[in-house]
Design a protein around this motif. Structure first.
Motif, PDB file in Angstrom:
ATOM      1  N   GLU A 153      15.794 -10.384  -1.574  1.00  0.00           N
ATOM      2  CA  GLU A 153      15.238 -10.451  -1.180  1.00  0.00           C
ATOM      3  C   GLU A 153      14.771  -9.916  -0.695  1.00  0.00           C
ATOM      4  OE1 GLU A 153      13.743 -14.335  -0.991  1.00  0.00           O
ATOM      5  OE2 GLU A 153      15.505 -14.763  -2.682  1.00  0.00           O
ATOM      6  N   GLU A 154      15.006  -9.391   0.348  1.00  0.00           N
ATOM      7  CA  GLU A 154      13.732  -8.539   2.028  1.00  0.00           C
ATOM      8  C   GLU A 154      14.194  -7.537   0.828  1.00  0.00           C
ATOM      9  OE1 GLU A 154      13.072  -9.201   5.315  1.00  0.00           O
ATOM     10  OE2 GLU A 154      12.757 -11.297   4.394  1.00  0.00           O
ATOM     11  N   PHE A 155      15.294  -6.951   0.069  1.00  0.00           N
ATOM     12  CA  PHE A 155      15.498  -5.366   0.250  1.00  0.00           C
ATOM     13  C   PHE A 155      14.409  -5.231  -1.243  1.00  0.00           C
ATOM     14  CE2 PHE A 155      16.807  -2.177  -2.873  1.00  0.00           C
ATOM     15  CZ  PHE A 155      16.952  -1.382  -1.830  1.00  0.00           C
ATOM     16  N   PHE A 156      14.632  -6.506  -2.241  1.00  0.00           N
ATOM     17  CA  PHE A 156      13.454  -5.827  -3.718  1.00  0.00           C
ATOM     18  C   PHE A 156      12.223  -6.407  -3.140  1.00  0.00           C
ATOM     19  CE2 PHE A 156      17.842  -5.731  -5.521  1.00  0.00           C
ATOM     20  CZ  PHE A 156      17.431  -4.658  -6.019  1.00  0.00           C
ATOM     21  N   ASP A 157      11.938  -6.357  -1.995  1.00  0.00           N
ATOM     22  CA  ASP A 157      10.283  -7.204  -1.565  1.00  0.00           C
ATOM     23  C   ASP A 157       9.430  -5.641  -1.048  1.00  0.00           C
ATOM     24  OD1 ASP A 157      10.457  -9.414  -2.016  1.00  0.00           O
ATOM     25  OD2 ASP A 157      10.229 -10.506   0.217  1.00  0.00           O
ATOM     26  N   ARG A 158      10.691  -5.008  -0.806  1.00  0.00           N
ATOM     27  CA  ARG A 158      10.300  -3.660   0.298  1.00  0.00           C
ATOM     28  C   ARG A 158      10.661  -2.541  -0.740  1.00  0.00           C
ATOM     29  NH1 ARG A 158      11.811  -7.614   3.846  1.00  0.00           N
ATOM     30  NH2 ARG A 158      11.057  -7.783   6.008  1.00  0.00           N
ATOM     31  N   PHE A 159      11.540  -2.580  -1.874  1.00  0.00           N
ATOM     32  CA  PHE A 159      11.851  -1.167  -2.634  1.00  0.00           C
ATOM     33  C   PHE A 159      10.824  -0.553  -3.078  1.00  0.00           C
ATOM     34  CE2 PHE A 159      14.281   0.239  -5.965  1.00  0.00           C
ATOM     35  CZ  PHE A 159      14.279   2.065  -5.256  1.00  0.00           C
ATOM     36  N   GLU A 213      -7.517  -7.712  -0.067  1.00  0.00           N
ATOM     37  CA  GLU A 213      -7.130  -8.859  -0.778  1.00  0.00           C
ATOM     38  C   GLU A 213      -5.934  -8.542  -2.276  1.00  0.00           C
ATOM     39  OE1 GLU A 213      -7.518 -12.360   1.702  1.00  0.00           O
ATOM     40  OE2 GLU A 213      -5.509 -12.762   1.383  1.00  0.00           O
ATOM     41  N   ILE A 214      -4.860  -7.721  -2.208  1.00  0.00           N
ATOM     42  CA  ILE A 214      -4.332  -7.688  -3.422  1.00  0.00           C
ATOM     43  C   ILE A 214      -3.264  -8.733  -4.026  1.00  0.00           C
ATOM     44  CG2 ILE A 214      -3.496  -6.093  -4.957  1.00  0.00           C
ATOM     45  CD1 ILE A 214      -6.053  -5.651  -3.946  1.00  0.00           C
ATOM     46  N   PRO A 215      -2.959  -9.394  -4.924  1.00  0.00           N
ATOM     47  CA  PRO A 215      -1.775 -10.284  -4.915  1.00  0.00           C
ATOM     48  C   PRO A 215      -1.120  -9.378  -5.617  1.00  0.00           C
ATOM     49  CG  PRO A 215      -3.856 -10.591  -7.000  1.00  0.00           C
ATOM     50  CD  PRO A 215      -4.061  -9.404  -5.729  1.00  0.00           C
ATOM     51  N   ASN A 216       0.219  -9.693  -5.072  1.00  0.00           N
ATOM     52  CA  ASN A 216       1.328  -8.726  -5.519  1.00  0.00           C
ATOM     53  C   ASN A 216       2.103  -9.561  -6.476  1.00  0.00           C
ATOM     54  OD1 ASN A 216       3.240  -7.402  -4.612  1.00  0.00           O
ATOM     55  ND2 ASN A 216       4.664  -8.586  -3.148  1.00  0.00           N
ATOM     56  N   HIS A 217       1.802  -8.431  -7.515  1.00  0.00           N
ATOM     57  CA  HIS A 217       2.854  -8.787  -9.329  1.00  0.00           C
ATOM     58  C   HIS A 217       4.245  -7.682  -9.355  1.00  0.00           C
ATOM     59  CE1 HIS A 217      -0.410 -11.300 -10.287  1.00  0.00           C
ATOM     60  NE2 HIS A 217      -1.216 -10.603 -10.506  1.00  0.00           N
ATOM     61  N   THR A 218       3.931  -6.893  -9.178  1.00  0.00           N
ATOM     62  CA  THR A 218       5.036  -5.482  -9.275  1.00  0.00           C
ATOM     63  C   THR A 218       5.490  -4.713  -7.646  1.00  0.00           C
ATOM     64  OG1 THR A 218       3.337  -3.242  -9.230  1.00  0.00           O
ATOM     65  CG2 THR A 218       4.062  -5.105 -11.724  1.00  0.00           C
ATOM     66  N   GLY A 219       4.136  -4.801  -7.419  1.00  0.00           N
ATOM     67  CA  GLY A 219       4.859  -4.867  -5.387  1.00  0.00           C
ATOM     68  C   GLY A 219       4.394  -3.010  -5.318  1.00  0.00           C
ATOM     69  N   PHE A 220       4.400  -2.087  -6.550  1.00  0.00           N
ATOM     70  CA  PHE A 220       3.862  -0.805  -6.817  1.00  0.00           C
ATOM     71  C   PHE A 220       2.116  -1.092  -6.910  1.00  0.00           C
ATOM     72  CE2 PHE A 220       7.547  -0.359  -8.968  1.00  0.00           C
ATOM     73  CZ  PHE A 220       8.404   0.138  -8.348  1.00  0.00           C
ATOM     74  N   SER A 225       3.318   3.299   8.964  1.00  0.00           N
ATOM     75  CA  SER A 225       2.767   2.010   8.909  1.00  0.00           C
ATOM     76  C   SER A 225       3.543   2.232   7.351  1.00  0.00           C
ATOM     77  CB  SER A 225       2.057   0.708   9.641  1.00  0.00           C
ATOM     78  OG  SER A 225       1.654   2.193  11.201  1.00  0.00           O
ATOM     79  N   TRP A 226       4.479   2.129   7.016  1.00  0.00           N
ATOM     80  CA  TRP A 226       4.625   1.642   5.387  1.00  0.00           C
ATOM     81  C   TRP A 226       5.585   1.197   5.123  1.00  0.00           C
ATOM     82  CZ3 TRP A 226       1.684   4.357   2.019  1.00  0.00           C
ATOM     83  CH2 TRP A 226       1.711   4.188   0.713  1.00  0.00           C
ATOM     84  N   PRO A 227       5.776  -0.121   4.714  1.00  0.00           N
ATOM     85  CA  PRO A 227       5.854  -1.569   4.749  1.00  0.00           C
ATOM     86  C   PRO A 227       7.076  -1.013   4.002  1.00  0.00           C
ATOM     87  CG  PRO A 227       4.282  -1.969   3.623  1.00  0.00           C
ATOM     88  CD  PRO A 227       3.697  -0.510   4.195  1.00  0.00           C
ATOM     89  N   GLY A 228       7.916   0.029   3.662  1.00  0.00           N
ATOM     90  CA  GLY A 228       9.460   0.171   2.699  1.00  0.00           C
ATOM     91  C   GLY A 228      10.942  -0.546   3.615  1.00  0.00           C
ATOM     92  N   ILE A 229      11.611   0.179   2.735  1.00  0.00           N
ATOM     93  CA  ILE A 229      13.064  -0.594   2.801  1.00  0.00           C
ATOM     94  C   ILE A 229      13.619   0.588   4.024  1.00  0.00           C
ATOM     95  CG2 ILE A 229      13.857  -1.476   1.523  1.00  0.00           C
ATOM     96  CD1 ILE A 229      14.954   1.591   0.632  1.00  0.00           C
ATOM     97  N   ALA A 230      13.182   1.959   3.929  1.00  0.00           N
ATOM     98  CA  ALA A 230      13.314   2.583   5.430  1.00  0.00           C
ATOM     99  C   ALA A 230      13.336   1.927   6.661  1.00  0.00           C
ATOM    100  CB  ALA A 230      13.168   4.698   5.216  1.00  0.00           C
ATOM    101  N   ARG A 231      11.990   1.904   6.967  1.00  0.00           N
ATOM    102  CA  ARG A 231      11.576   0.846   8.170  1.00  0.00           C
ATOM    103  C   ARG A 231      12.109   0.080   8.375  1.00  0.00           C
ATOM    104  NH1 ARG A 231       5.731  -0.376   8.712  1.00  0.00           N
ATOM    105  NH2 ARG A 231       6.023  -2.467   9.782  1.00  0.00           N
TER     106      ARG A 231
END
Lengths: 345, 534
Positions: free
Chosen positions: A90-96, A180-187, A290-296
């Protein structure tokens, strides 16, 4: 054909076992453990430590820990993060999506600039264009991302030279706190476009995306332009190109329609491979911007000795890259008839 | 033409965004250094989670604004029995929990919430005990499970804590956000019904000035002002934490005006920030200490003369400029000078090469010796550059004939090895957790912690131990009495030199000129309760 496919699949399985074993053991070889990382110099009593170890499942012998891990993984369960207590998947796909968005954008920039540079360098071979473009790409390739990122920020965001056309890119982040953007796709680009704020939020997201994407694009850009150049040079020497020229076709047509198309095959390979290397680039880029992705996320998890995240996250990334390569291999079958007949035989 | 229009429009909208960065609602943007592990600091004692959770919660008693005095908060008053074993708290009746889109409270905070919150940590069978991994680091660390015998509701707004043994730091411990935060039982019940207990700490409900709005992972946390806050109403509409892990980038963001304030500004940027006309710099004293600890079980440091010789050999004043850029004071005791109980009349080991050489001669080391000095591998407020400090120490020691090799590891290994006593001389430090002297002397110098680890000098002095144990069992109210005991204990410490205190550092915060009401607490944590934007 089937044999080729099965071969690849077998290799996929072997890679999976290899990577899982490697990440599992490597993360345990780092000095320190999650409990020490958690308590720092404060220290804990031996009883409390034992209790924590038990709750993390770290009290079991290492081989048992591995088999637990492997059997759970095969059932699609990568375990809970030791820090956040949430499923790793879950954590992974939140940030991927954040990483993918950044990666695709930087790859796009790399192609947009790299391919034309390569073409010009090849056509104007051994001229000042060739030398300067290839020199430039060498510089781009050798620049450390953390340095280049900071330089970009200094020039473009802080605009310390006070140039009139700079200063409108934000230093870091993915979106200004105004939105404040609601999170739908994560993109975020997509989410922003379809949100209430619409275009305004979209452009804000683009401004945020620009610098990190440029910072990350330099390395693939250099590879792409060099590959385009050498591959095009090779093709330009072929007989059919000479024929085309002899037929009296315009230079543009000869290069773009006849030569470039065939020169493209190795370039596409390089682009595919770049997708993998983008994750490596993302490690530094995401930290700086400060990019909230998986690498960080992986970097902070290594610091916190979050075993499950490091092994699960690495495994997922590795599988992602292996899948891409597998996809490219299969794609070749479609593109290159020679390969198809070879594998059938 | 069409294309041109689109281009113009997009450029215009970009320009609009650039100029239109003034927020309609009052939003305070804090650029923090990392993602919080949790929104409930009872589960994790790191500063980052502390900041992210503190503004949403209150405790029965709290520290006064920017200080270490205990003041009433959710409790309006309390009584302590004569034997210091029973504390009875009377609660305020007008305290409301946050109303959010995921919870609407039906009643005010009462005794049940207090019992619920403490029992979660205390009672292994509490429905929420195991939620979030059951890691109550501080509650355990302060030995609360042994100290507290029972926590009972004795009235709608009355709670009684009964202790097994008197604990001088009991009230201070309740004031810590890592222990004393009051959660809502009503919310807990709702989550049990919804079978969603994990939400307790990820979508928190508290009584504090700001309520939780949203958390975008690794990106931002949003809080909104809580209109029904029982004390002074919050002054800004929204607080946003922008998670910005790279320190250099935080500095750039501060300069570019993208943050109203940043976390952990680097010491080397102090002067630049001071010069910037748009920014304001606030200096703060924090309660911390850095020291060089000997391993008193290892030769030649078993001999107190050698330890004293090293104390005379180190030019500590020179470190203040070189390492702390002048923003620290030379420390003379294991307690920082700004901590109550500090002894002003301790003997001082001045920088004196002759004295050091003489002491070494007396100890039989006329020609010096070879040893190691371990350098702190991480930058801490109390010691920003351990490596450089070690180099300065090395050259100071060389002047009296001691050859010191610099040794260091990654931080986890370093803390581990020093705790296990592999070093001969090692740098370390401590920051106050609760504003009580006990929090320095017990972990750093008691016999028990020589055994368990944190007393890396491995020094165990019975007389010293008796004094600090006595101080520990006196009631919190007996500050004067406890203070005397700590002063005596420091004298023993100073004569025995198990470690050499180096410095107590100052820290600073930088913010935009229009930010008002910021207070730094003496533990180096940022407090946003009174933040205003002018």
């Amino acid at each position: 054909m089937l044999k080729y496919f099965l071969n690849k699949l077998l290799l996929f399985g072997a890679t999976f076992i290899g990577i899982s074993l490697l990440t599992f053991s490597l993360v345990r070889m780092i000095p320190g453990d999650p409990i020490e990382a958690m308590v720092g110099e404060r220290g804990v009593s031996p009883e409390f430590r034992a209790q924590l170890e038990k709750s993390f499942g770290l009290d079991l012998p290492v081989h048992q820990q591995y088999f637990h891990y492997l059997s759970n993984t095969l059932q699609g369960d990568l375990g809970l993060s030791l820090v956040s207590q949430r499923p790793v998947t879950e954590e992974f796909f939140d940030r991927f999506p954040a990483t993918l968005e950044l990666g695709l954008m930087s790859l796009f920039i790399a192609m947009l600039i790299g391919i034309p540079l390569g073409i010009v360098a090849a056509v104007k071979r051994n001229t000042v264009f060739d030398y300067s473009f290839m020199g430039l790409s060498l510089v781009g390739y050798s620049m450390p991302i953390f340095w280049w990122g900071l330089i970009l920020i200094l020039f473009s965001s802080i605009n310390f030279l006070h140039l009139p056309f700079l200063g409108w890119t934000p230093v870091s982040g993915r979106l200004s706190p105004l939105f404040e953007i609601p999170n739908h796709t994560g993109f975020l680009l997509m989410d922003a476009w379809f949100s209430e704020e619409g275009a305004e939020a979209f452009w804000d997201a683009v401004r945020h995306l620009l610098l990190p994407a440029i910072a990350m694009a330099t390395i693939p850009m250099a590879t792409i332009s060099r590959m385009t150049r050498s591959s095009l040079l090779e093709v330009l020497g072929e007989n059919y190109v000479q024929t085309a020229k002899a037929k009296g076709l315009g230079t543009f047509r000869v290069i773009v329609v006849h030569a470039f198309r065939n020169a493209l095959i190795p370039v596409v390979t390089v682009i595919g491979l770049s997708l993998g290397s983008i994750i490596t680039g993302a490690i530094l880029t995401e930290t700086i911007f400060s990019w909230p992705g998986i690498a960080r996320w992986l970097v902070t998890s290594v610091m916190a000795r979050d075993y499950t995240v490091v092994q699960g996250g690495t495994l997922l990334i590795a599988m992602f890259i292996v899948s891409i390569n597998l996809g490219i291999d299969l794609l070749y079958l479609g593109i290159d008839p020679k390969l198809r007949s070879k594998s059938a035989g | 033409m069409m294309k041109k229009n689109i281009l113009c429009m997009s450029l215009a909208s970009m320009l609009f965004l650039v100029s239109g960065s003034a927020y309609a609602a009052k939003t305070f943007v804090y650029c923090s250094e990392a993602s919080p592990r949790t929104f409930n600091t009872q589960l994790s004692d790191d500063t980052v989670s502390g900041h992210a959770s503190k503004l949403m919660y209150n405790r029965l008693v709290e520290f006064d604004r920017g200080g270490v005095q205990i003041v009433p908060r959710l409790a309006e008053s309390w009584t302590v029995s004569d034997d210091n074993l029973v504390y009875t708290f009377t609660l305020r009746k007008d305290v409301k929990f946050h109303t959010t889109d995921y919870f609407t409270p039906k009643r005010n905070m009462n005794a049940e919430d207090v019992v619920f919150s403490f029992m979660r940590m205390h009672d292994k069978n509490h429905p929420f005990h195991n939620v979030g991994g059951a890691k109550y680091v501080f509650y355990m660390g302060m030995e609360m499970p042994d100290v507290i015998k029972s926590i009972e509701k004795v009235g709608e707004y009355k709670v009684r804590f009964t202790l097994n043994k008197p604990q001088g730091t009991f009230l201070t411990n309740l004031a810590l956000e890592t222990i004393g935060q009051i959660l809502s039982k009503e919310y807990g019940d709702q989550l049990i019904k919804e079978k969603n207990k994990d939400q307790m700490d990820s979508m928190p409900i508290g009584t504090g000035p700001y309520a939780f709005k949203s958390y975008k992972k690794d990106s931002s946390i949003r809080y909104v002002a809580f209109k029904d806050f029982f004390a002074e109403s919050p002054k800004v509409d929204q607080i946003v934490f922008l998670i910005t892990p790279d320190q250099t980038v935080r500095v750039q963001k501060m300069i570019a005006g993208e943050c109203d304030m940043i976390a952990e500004p680097p010491a080397m940027e102090y002067n630049n920030f001071k010069k910037n006309p748009n920014l304001k710099v606030i200096d703060g004293d924090v309660i911390n200490i850095s020291y060089l600890a000997f391993n008193v079980n290892k030769k030649p440091f078993t001999d107190v003369k050698v330890r004293k010789a090293v104390a005379h050999a180190l030019n500590r004043k020179s470190y203040i400029d070189a390492i702390y850029r002048g923003r620290a004071t030379v420390a003379e005791s294991i307690l920082p000078h700004n901590m109550w109980g500090y002894n002003d009349n301790l003997p001082v080991y001045d920088y004196n090469i002759d004295k050091a050489k003489k002491l070494l001669k007396d100890a039989g080391f006329e020609n010096g010796f070879t040893t190691e000095v371990w350098a702190l591998p991480v930058s801490r407020a109390y010691n920003p550059d351990g490596k450089k400090l070690a180099e300065l120490m090395q050259s100071d020691l060389a002047k009296v004939g001691i050859t010191a090799k610099i040794v260091t590891f990654d931080s986890t290994t370093y803390f581990n090895k020093t705790e296990e006593g592999y070093h001969t001389m090692a740098q370390l430090g401590w920051s106050s957790d609760n504003g009580d002297p006990d929090n320095f002397v017990t972990p750093l110098l008691s016999c028990a912690s020589a055994e368990s680890g944190s007393n890396i000098a491995k020094w165990c002095n019975k007389e010293f131990d008796a004094l600090i144990q006595k101080a520990q069992t006196l009631a919190a109210a007996d500050r004067a009495e406890r203070s005397k005991l700590y002063e005596q204990a420091q004298l023993i410490y100073k004569n025995e030199v198990p470690s050499i205190p180096i410095a107590s550092s100052k820290i600073y915060r930088v913010m935009k000129k229009n930010v008002m009401g910021y207070v730094m607490n003496p533990f180096g944590r940022d407090d946003f309760e009174f933040i205003e934007l002018k």
